[in-house]
Scaffold this active site. Sequence first.
Site, short mmCIF file in Angstrom:
data_model
loop_
_atom_site.label_atom_id
_atom_site.label_comp_id
_atom_site.label_asym_id
_atom_site.label_seq_id
_atom_site.Cartn_x
_atom_site.Cartn_y
_atom_site.Cartn_z
N HIS A 40 0.89 -1.03 -0.04
CA HIS A 40 -0.05 0.08 -0.24
C HIS A 40 1.02 1.36 -0.08
O HIS A 40 2.20 1.19 0.25
CB HIS A 40 -0.85 -0.19 1.40
CG HIS A 40 -0.27 -0.12 2.60
ND1 HIS A 40 0.22 -1.09 3.26
CD2 HIS A 40 0.53 0.77 3.23
CE1 HIS A 40 1.03 -0.94 4.18
NE2 HIS A 40 1.20 0.25 4.37
N HIS A 42 5.94 6.44 -1.01
CA HIS A 42 6.74 5.22 -1.23
C HIS A 42 5.99 3.81 -0.95
O HIS A 42 4.78 4.03 -0.21
CB HIS A 42 7.93 5.22 -0.55
CG HIS A 42 7.53 4.88 0.97
ND1 HIS A 42 7.45 6.08 1.64
CD2 HIS A 42 7.40 3.98 1.85
CE1 HIS A 42 7.29 5.80 2.77
NE2 HIS A 42 7.45 4.53 2.97
P1 2AM Z 1 5.53 2.55 5.31
O1 2AM Z 1 4.46 2.81 4.23
O2 2AM Z 1 6.68 3.37 5.43
O3 2AM Z 1 5.40 1.12 5.38
C1 2AM Z 1 1.17 0.56 8.30
O4 2AM Z 1 1.77 -0.11 9.72
C2 2AM Z 1 1.86 1.55 7.64
O5 2AM Z 1 2.03 2.65 8.62
C3 2AM Z 1 3.16 0.98 7.26
O6 2AM Z 1 3.19 0.74 5.98
C4 2AM Z 1 4.14 2.04 7.67
O7 2AM Z 1 4.50 2.77 6.84
C5 2AM Z 1 3.40 2.99 8.56
N1 2AM Z 1 3.87 2.92 9.81
C6 2AM Z 1 3.86 1.89 10.69
N2 2AM Z 1 4.66 2.25 12.00
C7 2AM Z 1 4.91 3.48 11.85
C8 2AM Z 1 5.43 4.41 12.68
N3 2AM Z 1 5.69 4.26 13.98
N4 2AM Z 1 5.79 5.79 12.19
C9 2AM Z 1 5.29 5.99 10.96
N5 2AM Z 1 4.67 5.28 10.02
C10 2AM Z 1 4.28 4.03 10.48
#
Ligand code: 2AM
Length: 193
Positions: free
Chosen positions: A41, A127
């Site tokens: 996603h 991204h």
């Molecule tokens: P990503 O797109 O960089 O992978 C679901 O968990 C999404 O939320 C993940 O795909 C991740 O981003 C983002 N995510 C998860 N934990 C996070 C955090 N602590 N801080 C910011 N983004 C987070």
Amino acid sequence: MVRAFLAIDLPLDLKRELYSLSKIPLPEGLKGKWVEEENYHLTLHFFGNVPENLVEKIARSLQGLLRGFTPFSLTLNGPGFFPERGTPRVLWIGLKDEAGELKEINQKLQKSLKRLKLERKERFHPHITLLRIKELRDPEAFQDYFRRLLDEATRIQGKTFLVKEVTLFKSELTPKGPVYSPLKTFPFQGDVL
Ligand code: 2AM
């Protein structure tokens, strides 16, 4: 509490193509977890753990800010990693937001987060996460691997897809990996050209 994030889900054929990149073998000394095919996603915002009653408030605010958007296309760009300096932790595929729609959504989102007194994020780098790196013992092997990935990714670079909606997802962390389920979908209005 609900662990929530706002994202753009991707077409199945695109997920399949992205997953084909996972077939490149990881070198010795590089350990990581490839994102499951169904889970790819494009995150617009990660809310973290929010109380249930706030989810409804967030959804109402999102409904308002996403009103007026019509479907738009995005183009896959090449791979990259975070952080740019130091040990890479996240490997991803970037996106070209040619019409500036993602930027506009993000600007509106930041205002809405401010109104809701929620934490905001200064930088937005669109991204799709491919691999989360757990251990990297050989930086040179990583460079070789990354070059191979750059090469393989040229196959899908430039592919476009239509974004017709944005989804507020719930994320549940399980020993088998995260399970994402839609809490609310916000379809864009208007006919697809
Ligand atoms: P990503 O797109 O960089 O992978 C679901 O968990 C999404 O939320 C993940 O795909 C991740 O981003 C983002 N995510 C998860 N934990 C996070 C955090 N602590 N801080 C910011 N983004 C987070």
